[in-house]
Design a protein around this motif. Sequence first.
Motif, PDB file in Angstrom:
ATOM      1  N   ILE A 152      -5.154   0.185   0.630  1.00  0.00           N
ATOM      2  CA  ILE A 152      -5.885  -1.068   0.610  1.00  0.00           C
ATOM      3  C   ILE A 152      -6.853  -1.145   1.767  1.00  0.00           C
ATOM      4  N   GLY A 153      -7.085  -0.049   2.402  1.00  0.00           N
ATOM      5  CA  GLY A 153      -8.239   0.025   3.287  1.00  0.00           C
ATOM      6  C   GLY A 153      -7.991  -0.259   4.743  1.00  0.00           C
ATOM      7  N   ALA A 154      -6.790  -0.095   5.197  1.00  0.00           N
ATOM      8  CA  ALA A 154      -6.552  -0.254   6.616  1.00  0.00           C
ATOM      9  C   ALA A 154      -5.607   0.837   7.064  1.00  0.00           C
ATOM     10  N   CYS A 156       0.839  -1.190   0.000  1.00  0.00           N
ATOM     11  CA  CYS A 156       0.000   0.000   0.000  1.00  0.00           C
ATOM     12  C   CYS A 156       0.873   1.238   0.000  1.00  0.00           C
ATOM     13  N   VAL A 203       0.770  -1.027   5.353  1.00  0.00           N
ATOM     14  CA  VAL A 203       0.200  -2.360   5.179  1.00  0.00           C
ATOM     15  C   VAL A 203       0.703  -2.991   3.883  1.00  0.00           C
ATOM     16  N   GLY A 237      -0.859   4.233  -0.168  1.00  0.00           N
ATOM     17  CA  GLY A 237      -1.851   5.279   0.054  1.00  0.00           C
ATOM     18  C   GLY A 237      -1.216   6.365   0.910  1.00  0.00           C
ATOM     19  N   SER A 238      -1.930   7.451   1.099  1.00  0.00           N
ATOM     20  CA  SER A 238      -1.285   8.576   1.785  1.00  0.00           C
ATOM     21  C   SER A 238      -0.842   8.221   3.194  1.00  0.00           C
ATOM     22  N   ALA A 239      -1.684   7.478   3.903  1.00  0.00           N
ATOM     23  CA  ALA A 239      -1.326   7.146   5.285  1.00  0.00           C
ATOM     24  C   ALA A 239      -0.093   6.254   5.313  1.00  0.00           C
ATOM     25  N   CYS A 240      -0.099   5.235   4.460  1.00  0.00           N
ATOM     26  CA  CYS A 240       1.054   4.343   4.429  1.00  0.00           C
ATOM     27  C   CYS A 240       2.287   5.082   3.922  1.00  0.00           C
TER      28      CYS A 240
HETATM   29  S1  FES Z   1      -3.120   4.321   2.947  1.00  0.00           S
HETATM   30 FE1  FES Z   1      -2.389   2.296   3.185  1.00  0.00          FE
HETATM   31  S2  FES Z   1      -4.171   1.297   3.813  1.00  0.00           S
HETATM   32 FE2  FES Z   1      -4.943   3.296   3.369  1.00  0.00          FE
END
Ligand code: FES
Lengths: 574, 649, 167
Positions: C131-133, C89, C139, C91-94
């Motif tokens: 990926i939603g976590a 992942c 993740v 995504g922004s958080a990851c």
């Molecule tokens: S940013 Fe990685 S799970 Fe949402």
Amino acid sequence: MMIKIEVNNRTFSVNRGDTILAALRNNGIQVPTLCSMSDLSPTGACRMCVVEVEGFESLVPACSFRVEEWMKIKTHSARVLQARKTNVELLLSSHPDDCLYCERNGNCELQKLAEDLHVRNRNIQGHKSSFKIDTSSPAIIRDPGKCILCGRCVRVCEEIAGVSTIDFERRGDRLMIATAMAEPLHFSSCIECGMCVVSCPTGALTDHAQFQELADSLDQVETTVTAQYTPEVPVSLAEEFGFKPGTDLKGIINNALRRIGFDYVFETACCGDMYIVEQASEFISRFMKKENLPLISSRCTAWVNYVETFQPALISHLTPVRSPHQLTGKLINTWFAQMKKIPANRIHNVLITNCIASKGEVNRREYAMNNSPDIDFVLTTRELARLIKLNGIDIQSLEAEPSDGPFHAVSSAGKLLAIAGGETEATLRTVYHEIAKKEMQESRQAKLRGNKSVREEMISTPKGDISVVAVSGLKNAIKLLEEVKDGKRTYDFIEVMVCPDGCVNGGGQSIPAREQSIKARVKTINELDKNEAIKAAHKNTAVAKIYQEFARGPRTDESKELFLTRFEARKVLR
Amino acid sequence: MEENTNRGDMREMIPEFVEKKFSEYSLELKGLIRALDRTVVKVPLIMVGLNTSGRIAGGDKVMNNVRSYVRDRNIDAEIAETGAIGLALEEPILSVQLPGRTRVLFPNVLPEDISIILDDVFHHTIPAERVLGQMRNEELHAWPDIPFLDELSFFAKQHRILLKNNGIIDPLSIDEYMANGGYRAFLRAIRYHTLEEICILVEESGLRGRSGSGFLTGKKWMNAQQTPAEQKYLVCNAEESDPGAFMDRALMEGNPHQLIEGISIAAYAIGATKAYIYIRSDYYDSIRKLAAAIRDARNYGILGHNIFNSGFNLEISIRKGPGAFVCGEETALIASMEGKRGMPQSKPPYPSVRGFHKKPTVVNNVETLSNVPHIIANGADWYRNIGTGDCTGTKIFSVSGRARTKGLIEIPMGTKLDVLVNEIIGGSRPGHTLKAVHIGGPYGCIIPPEKMGISICFEAFKKEGAIMGAGGILVLDEKTCIVDLVKYFMDFMKQQSCGKCIPCREGTKRMSELLNEITRKPAVEDQHDTLEKFRGLIQLEKLAEVMHDTSLCGLGQLAPNPLMSSLKHFREEFEEHIFDRHCKPNVCRELRTYYIDVELCTGCTICAKRCPEEAIIGTEKHPFFIVPDKCTGCGICKEVCKFSAVFYN
Amino acid sequence: MHEGSNGFQKRDMEENRTEQIMRQFQHVNRDSLIPILQAMQDEFGYISDEVVEKIGEHLKLPASKVYGLASFYSQFTFTPRGKYHIRVCDGSACHIDRSASIVKELTKQLGIGDGETTRDGMFSLEVVACIGACGQSPVIAVNSDYYPKMKSGKIRELLEEIREKHR
Ligand code: FES
Ligand SMILES: Cc1cc2nc3c(=O)[nH]c(=O)nc-3n(C[C@H](O)[C@H](O)[C@H](O)COP(=O)(O)O)c2cc1C
Ligand code: SF4
Ligand code: SF4
Ligand code: SF4
Ligand code: SF4
Ligand code: SF4
Ligand code: SF4
Ligand code: SF4
Ligand code: SF4
Ligand code: FES
């Protein structure tokens, strides 16, 4: 219905329902466009045509917005100009700075936009895009680095050619134009019609030029270099040199070609007549036996490519005769070579044509003797113009000269092959003569002229009625054939020209291809036919001579060997 | 779940349920509802949060152990799954309700803890430190010394309407949804209200598009409703492709029937008999639950042909989006449903006039539609009383990043951002300092602490030059590099742009190139280059303006947002990267300067052999030396040095 | 039987599967293009030339349009994936929790980049957005197993474990 709008503080009456772009153009206001194409629905992709409309937060693309009563528009405000310029700068920032080496130098819409919008600084720096240039196709070179992704090629290939060989691939920063599974063009379903080349605003799609090789052979003393040009070339070339569209440079071309260094200059139209005579006798034999009808013409090279790729079941319907230029090539290497006592391998034949597909056709196995192709090089009309300029020839001052024998006898039938419907008309003249043993009353078939894409005609002969159709624009042809297959229409003969209006509008013509120019060229050919004394192929003396001296008449073993050809299914992703 | 130990079902009772007032319900129906909404449980109820993130955190294993615990001990208990209550860091969450007692929730349960926790519960000895809290229910006996959930700082300031039942009900039970009042609004609407009435009611409620569009939902419906056509469509936009946004997913996984009801009402209001849910194909769990919900609703006659003799027909189908951020944009979404590349189209015509298959089509976001049943059930006035005049109702935010608490927060519009960030989330992780928050996903804006006084509403955000977007909030602390984050978003946009129009395709590419350049050290660089880069940065403002002014869709128009907003608030960080070639949070690896400690280096030559830039020189068995100008900061030397002699600053 | 004929058999089988899948979609129009491609991707793990051609014939669409569409969307791949498909992942958080270093470590360990498959067909790598976590960032997922709060230091161990299991 007319409505009023305000543009740049002046009031104009415009048609309700028009796009802003159309309304502006009708009133003499030009806004630049890149992705819009006349006749095709707008996509609003390039954002070059943006204008300021009061009440809208963002700028509005003129090509895809309709006018509304009392819309207030600014077409050249500082904000608009800044936006257009920035977008051009964005394109340029990753564009290979290749103008000086580019096929489209001086004739490029991107270049012109940059010039018109007065781009003078490299304000935006970007990484130059570089991609592998696709040279696989003998007809077309694709340089994705120069592609500005306007999508025009995709749309003509789909909406006019009707084969959809190319489409956008991937997205965002990896967006590209590609064939199915990103195969090189040559291994795709491309039929090499070249319509995409003519529609491309930049140098991303260009002819596969054969300049260098040609220059080399022109230089060799011991080789005889011949040129033949198809009938649309003299009427298309004019625009490259600033003549009025439709000007016929017939004899002048002969002069120019000789100055460039060609040893012999022939007109393809002579063997055009030959082709018609052969086709007519093929037709009559099928018509009498009511076998394998309709006969479908095979003279359009891209059409043959289409049938072999997409509808191999139709192969048995194709006229199995070599195209006129291939007939010429063959006869030069045999008949002419014997006559002049030059070994065939010392002759280099050059074809000049509006048809880009011919560049691929010369590589066909059937069109070679002892592994050496019957035609060695193919130049488009555009390339011919370059060649003339390259050789410092001032075409304006050239005198007309006749073309060389033994192919100098030409009827206007052979020349009609340049326009849609012309081949049908020419074939009918000979067919009628053969069946009725007299010339047709009215040689001109009004229904086969004009500007419709499907032109039908029915003529009566002592052996029955013959119904024919001429269709141009492959998309239209595909549709028509569907109807023939479904039994909705029946014909004895079908002519297909892949390019709308025929070869005068071919992929090798001068760019841009303007509608008025095409019309003017068609008009010139029509007039040529009107003024010509010999209007039927079977009356061409040279044709008669070939049969006499060399082939012992149509449909003899000799002529079959010389003039007939084969077609084969082709397997690619389609 | 299979253990749905015969609590009865609502099917036979629907006419009474719909036609009568609550107070007039028969005892039978009242009793059924109390059993179904689990005020009354006959046997112990054990629930595990099995939403996607609960699963990823280990929920499935927890569930397995719960099952074997119950099986091994032959306990008569009901086991069910539930959705996300919204506390992402506390997952997986186990909740237990013994007959007569309130439900207690256990955070961060490990599979191996199950028997200890459940033993404790069954022995009525729950260690307070293990518990997240208990749910308030005046009718049930509360556990002593255990806080109520609504007293926790995370929940106290929230106003949960859409999320009220998330993590509490079984998303797979239509009965439980109905027992909580579900589908009553829809069935009453089709029975007692005209299409116009519903459109007007929703317009009056002031509900605005929760995708960030802020468009008045009722107005959009009315447009479609009044466009004559033999077929109309409703599309629920469940693409949710903003990284960092997960509220739609939570709503679908936690309470799918709420969405189905919202869709049904919307479809009725516009006169659509076909509705689609366009959902990301990798939302497996949402898809599973929605499919089950649609199936159950159809079995109950709530969907299908001539629903409750109203003459209204409705079919809802699921379309799986094959993965493209831009397909969240409504015209691209429609293109994708039609089997085309997801490229947006110029508007007008708007989809509400000419959309899917050229027919009037309303596209609404999941959260928008999930609001609808509540509005219809409680009235426009009730809804307008929540939030502010311009922005009514609540908004759900999904918080991630370097925050103390992460998860889902539903607050009334008009709440101050400060309350959300500092009071509800509790700011940054312990031991770290809050640097800023980023709101609105990849085309959102960065908001520094001093601007957190703004209230959460479309207008206030707009005034600040920011957008709320779908409501993804990313909390940043001193360990985050703003330049790197902006680069990340720009790279994302560059890849996700459909590429159709020049300003967006080329603009995002240029911006991303520039950002990549300033976070990377070129092999040789003179002053001139540095200045050029800075000049490029200034140019950006003009470029951003043109992108906004000329791009075809929201993606290109808004793509410069993260960059422009951080240039405004964190300019010095950019300058530090450009002029000092330094990244304070040490995120931009390629800006690091590596050096070798002469004391520790044994001269083994390994690093010099492995350096891709040939930046390391020296003679064997003598200390080696890194030529700073050549080093690009790849870090290989540090990795390969067996003597830990390589450092960076 | 020698290898060649086995290969042929496999191909015939695949062709049958392709046709079976297509028959499941009643609507022979463009609307079913994406659902069919999704079914093919699920079945074969990638979209092959043959599949593009077959779908084109079935829906009467030019192959370029089928490919043009499929290449637009991230879900479709044109090369087979590995037995273990690793999704990281980003995504922004990851991302702000340093997913980049996880990608880097995987690339180093496996010798493949984003979208590539190892030569032995064991692993493929894909960098995905969220990926939603996000609460468990960063993740990664290996096929359908998720690994929350991943660290680059744990990658080697994880790969070893998978290889071990496979043996
Ligand atoms: S940013 Fe990685 S799970 Fe949402
Ligand atoms: C690039 C882009 C991405 C979008 N992504 C989404 C999305 O993932 N989910 C969504 O509901 N709306 C998204 N939208 C907004 C939709 O276009 C549309 O406005 C929305 O679905 C309308 O719903 P609403 O009125 O309920 O807000 C996006 C818009 C743009 C420009
Ligand atoms: S395509 Fe046009 S702008 Fe580009 S290099 Fe060629 S002439 Fe110049
Ligand atoms: S136009 Fe300018 S750059 Fe181009 S060749 Fe002439 S002088 Fe050189
Ligand atoms: S040459 Fe004709 S068939 Fe080939 S890609 Fe161009 S337009 Fe399509
Ligand atoms: S190849 Fe030419 S016509 Fe086609 S998209 Fe590129 S620039 Fe436009
Ligand atoms: S119509 Fe003429 S120019 Fe066009 S492809 Fe056919 S033969 Fe060539
Ligand atoms: S703005 Fe970007 S995403 Fe939107 S249409 Fe243009 S290129 Fe596509
Ligand atoms: S690897 Fe370490 S010890 Fe060996 S030369 Fe390099 S810095 Fe010195
Ligand atoms: S970090 Fe080390 S290995 Fe990498 S370029 Fe610099 S000196 Fe060489
Ligand atoms: S010409 Fe209008 S957007 Fe391209």
